[in-house]
Design a protein around this motif. Structure first.
Motif, short mmCIF file in Angstrom:
data_model
loop_
_atom_site.label_atom_id
_atom_site.label_comp_id
_atom_site.label_asym_id
_atom_site.label_seq_id
_atom_site.Cartn_x
_atom_site.Cartn_y
_atom_site.Cartn_z
N GLY A 76 0.79 -1.22 0.00
CA GLY A 76 0.00 0.00 0.00
C GLY A 76 0.82 1.27 0.00
O GLY A 76 2.05 1.25 0.07
N TYR A 198 -14.28 -8.46 -5.09
CA TYR A 198 -12.83 -8.27 -4.96
C TYR A 198 -12.09 -9.07 -6.04
O TYR A 198 -11.10 -8.60 -6.61
CB TYR A 198 -12.36 -8.71 -3.58
CG TYR A 198 -12.70 -7.80 -2.44
CD1 TYR A 198 -12.62 -6.42 -2.56
CD2 TYR A 198 -13.09 -8.32 -1.20
CE1 TYR A 198 -12.93 -5.58 -1.50
CE2 TYR A 198 -13.37 -7.48 -0.12
CZ TYR A 198 -13.30 -6.12 -0.28
OH TYR A 198 -13.59 -5.31 0.79
N VAL A 209 -5.73 0.53 -5.93
CA VAL A 209 -7.03 0.25 -5.33
C VAL A 209 -7.23 1.18 -4.14
O VAL A 209 -6.35 1.30 -3.28
CB VAL A 209 -7.13 -1.21 -4.86
CG1 VAL A 209 -8.42 -1.45 -4.08
CG2 VAL A 209 -7.05 -2.17 -6.05
N HIS A 211 -9.74 1.79 -0.88
CA HIS A 211 -10.84 1.28 -0.07
C HIS A 211 -11.29 2.40 0.85
O HIS A 211 -10.51 2.91 1.66
CB HIS A 211 -10.43 0.06 0.75
CG HIS A 211 -11.61 -0.77 1.18
ND1 HIS A 211 -12.48 -0.34 2.16
CD2 HIS A 211 -12.08 -1.98 0.75
CE1 HIS A 211 -13.42 -1.27 2.32
NE2 HIS A 211 -13.21 -2.25 1.48
N HIS A 262 -5.68 -8.04 -2.55
CA HIS A 262 -4.56 -7.45 -1.82
C HIS A 262 -3.23 -7.79 -2.50
O HIS A 262 -2.30 -6.98 -2.49
CB HIS A 262 -4.54 -7.94 -0.37
CG HIS A 262 -5.30 -7.08 0.58
ND1 HIS A 262 -5.04 -5.74 0.74
CD2 HIS A 262 -6.30 -7.38 1.45
CE1 HIS A 262 -5.84 -5.24 1.66
NE2 HIS A 262 -6.62 -6.21 2.11
N TRP A 267 -2.83 -0.90 -2.26
CA TRP A 267 -4.08 -0.31 -1.75
C TRP A 267 -3.77 1.00 -1.02
O TRP A 267 -2.71 1.15 -0.42
CB TRP A 267 -4.75 -1.25 -0.76
CG TRP A 267 -5.44 -2.44 -1.33
CD1 TRP A 267 -5.02 -3.24 -2.35
CD2 TRP A 267 -6.68 -3.00 -0.87
NE1 TRP A 267 -5.92 -4.26 -2.57
CE2 TRP A 267 -6.94 -4.14 -1.67
CE3 TRP A 267 -7.58 -2.67 0.13
CZ2 TRP A 267 -8.08 -4.93 -1.49
CZ3 TRP A 267 -8.71 -3.45 0.32
CH2 TRP A 267 -8.96 -4.57 -0.49
N VAL A 269 -5.96 2.93 1.90
CA VAL A 269 -7.15 2.66 2.72
C VAL A 269 -7.44 3.80 3.70
O VAL A 269 -6.53 4.47 4.18
CB VAL A 269 -6.98 1.34 3.51
CG1 VAL A 269 -6.77 0.17 2.57
CG2 VAL A 269 -5.82 1.43 4.50
#
Length: 556
Positions: A76, A198, A209, A211, A262, A267, A269
């Motif tokens: 991430g 997903y 991505v 979230h 994942h 990601w 988030v």
């Protein structure tokens, strides 16, 4: 060199398409041996990993009899020279103490980042330590890589090796990428359906991505039935303690579709309410009965959230506080301003429900808090990006859900903080932001909406708002052939609506943003197909939404 054998972690996997052959690597667990030598590399480890370790304690840790990487891997917060890579050890993910059945000793975790999925060209490597104080989680901040590149990563402890994850660095800050494939999602209630959305997102091969909250739900089993019926159950009681939250995160992380996404892309988030408890605001829970222990509950929830997400050490909670808002750039193409609308908001007015009472009009009220408002305005002023995205949790544009002329507004959304919303809009106008775009989750509906300067004048468009539906929350949902919002007359700025489950897939270019509202035919059965219910385009310099296609469920 690490020698590899395989263990299949994903019993419900389907065969990958020829265009996504690399997915075979992330669908298989790799058990490998280190033949010798010391791993080196540039990385920053989270506090706890840097703490001197008692080697006698480490030596006492018994070898694993089963894979300790049952929760998968993740990455991430990409920067031009690196990213965060994450894993958490658990051989019994649902152990009552929340520690995954791992012995209470510190363990060494070795990691590698390579240019290829076979790890013939390793670019960075190193070692970290983790133990029960960290929930046996590992956060490695990898630096020294090249911008705008794809990388693969993996972990090893004892003779066990993790699945391989794919990630990438952000582009060079001065560069102008030709495109970005970004998808975003929110609201995944495990009981309400299968996380097939997903998997469909992973099959799209996004580069990034987002979230936007409600990654998990805190409820005890069966508390909130889906319209189509619950298809699986939460383990354990409603989450309140650190052990509860660790175990709930572990239950969600065992889902193979979530693990696949994942391991597919980095990601970014942010949390909403259910990662702690429904409709919380700063130090105020929704119900008075929760007040005596809410501070401890919030601290436990945020600590478990950090432990289970690919976040940088700047997000490590300090007591009740966790720095969740942050800014990421994708070259000069896009800037993502990720907002926190929970920790610093004033308590919801008017009884925390649906309906205005006038108290929400207080100009001093804020959903962001004064400091975050200033941070956001400074970010707008400094931005040179073509597209400025606000990644946040609750509906920004006005939403009147009353079937009568009387307004019915949610006090949990920006409608409960209209003065703060006005200040944010003025901040991007004063800064001359070229293309503001609001990204939103929370409401379990797909919505193509527009932010207006005058809510009675649909032509007074200031910015588009793209609202993603839930991954599963609410169950299968339903559709309307015309995509018309059920309260369209009161909300002419809402151009499209559906209650089906899914996610939003975007393609960002210097000239436009294309948003595909992706939907599943249902979530009460696993492995259902996805389709594009509607597509909209936002042109550079034109803040309005333009529909380019629509496919109702009834036509499939």
């Amino acid at each position: 060199m690490w020698r590899r054998t395989s263990r299949d972690l994903h019993a419900r996997d389907t065969a990958p398409s020829p265009a996504t052959g690399w997915l075979r690597a992330v669908r298989t667990s790799r058990r490998i041996l280190l033949k010798g030598g010391v791993l080196t590399g540039a990385a920053t480890l989270a506090p706890g990993s840097l703490t001197p370790v008692d080697l006698r304690s480490t030596a006492a840790a018994t070898p694993f009899r089963d894979t300790p990487f049952s929760l998968g891997v993740a990455s991430g917060d990409p920067l031009p020279d690196g990213f965060v890579i994450w894993t958490r050890l658990a051989v019994q993910p649902l152990a009552d103490d929340g520690l995954g059945g791992v012995s209470p000793h510190s363990r060494e975790i070795r990691w590698q980042v390579a240019r290829d999925e076979r790890f013939r060209y390793v670019e960075a490597s190193g070692r970290a330590w983790t133990g029960p104080a960290e929930g046996h989680s590992v956060h490695v901040e990898v630096h020294g890589l090249r911008p705008g590149r794809e990388y693969f990563y993996r972990f090893r402890t004892d003779r066990e090796v993790s699945p391989v994850g794919r990630t990438r660095t952000a582009p060079d800050p001065a560069s102008y990428p030709s495109s970005l494939a970004m998808s975003f999602a929110s609201c995944a209630q495990l009981e309400h359906g299968w996380f097939t959305a997903y998997r469909r997102m992973a099959e799209d091969e996004p580069e990034l991505v987002l979230h936007l909250g409600d990654y998990l739900y805190e409820y005890s089993p069966g508390t909130v039935p889906a319209d189509s019926g619950n298809v699986r159950a939460h383990e354990g009681p409603e989450t309140a303690s650190l052990a509860d939250y660790r175990r709930r995160h572990a239950q969600y992380k065992t889902d193979p579709d979530l693990q696949l996404l994942h391991a597919t892309a980095p990601w970014v988030v942010v949390f909403d309410d259910h990662e702690v408890c429904d409709n919380w605001a700063d130090e105020v829970p929704r119900t008075a009965a929760s007040v005596p222990y809410f501070r401890d509950r919030r601290a436990a929830a945020l600590r478990a959230y950090y432990e289970n997400m690919p976040l940088r050490r700047s997000a490590i909670p300090r007591g009740l506080e966790m720095v969740a808002h942050r800014r990421l750039a994708w070259g000069r193409l896009a800037t993502f301003h990720m907002l926190d609308t929970r920790q610093h908001r004033d308590d919801q007015s008017c009884g925390d429900g649906m309906g205005s009472c006038g108290a929400e009009q207080d100009a001093a009220r804020s959903i962001l808090g004064e400091s975050q408002e200033s941070w956001l305005a400074e970010g707008f002023a400094a931005s040179t990006a073509t597209w400025d995205f606000l990644g946040q949790q609750v509906p920004f544009a006005r939403m009147d859900t009353s079937p009568t002329p009387d307004e019915r507004l949610s006090m949990d959304s920006w409608d409960g903080y209209p003065a703060c919303r006005d200040r944010v809009v003025r901040a991007w106008q004063d800064a001359g932001v070229r293309n503001p775009v609001v990204l939103t989750g929370d409401v379990h509906d797909h919505l193509a909406s527009e932010v207006l300067s005058d809510w009675e004048d649909p032509s007074s468009v200031l910015a588009p708002e793209l609202v993603c539906t839930s991954i599963t929350s609410g169950g299968d949902g339903h559709d309307s052939d015309d995509g018309r919002y059920r309260w369209a007359e009161q909300n002419p700025h809402i151009r499209f609506w559906t209650d089906l489950r899914g996610y939003v897939r975007t393609r960002v270019t210097p000239d436009s943003v294309t948003a595909d509202f992706r939907c599943l035919t249902g979530v009460s059965r696993p492995d259902q197909p996805a389709f594009t219910r509607a597509s909209y385009v936002i042109a550079d310099g034109d803040h309005a939404l333009h529909q380019v296609s629509a496919t109702p469920l009834s036509s499939l």
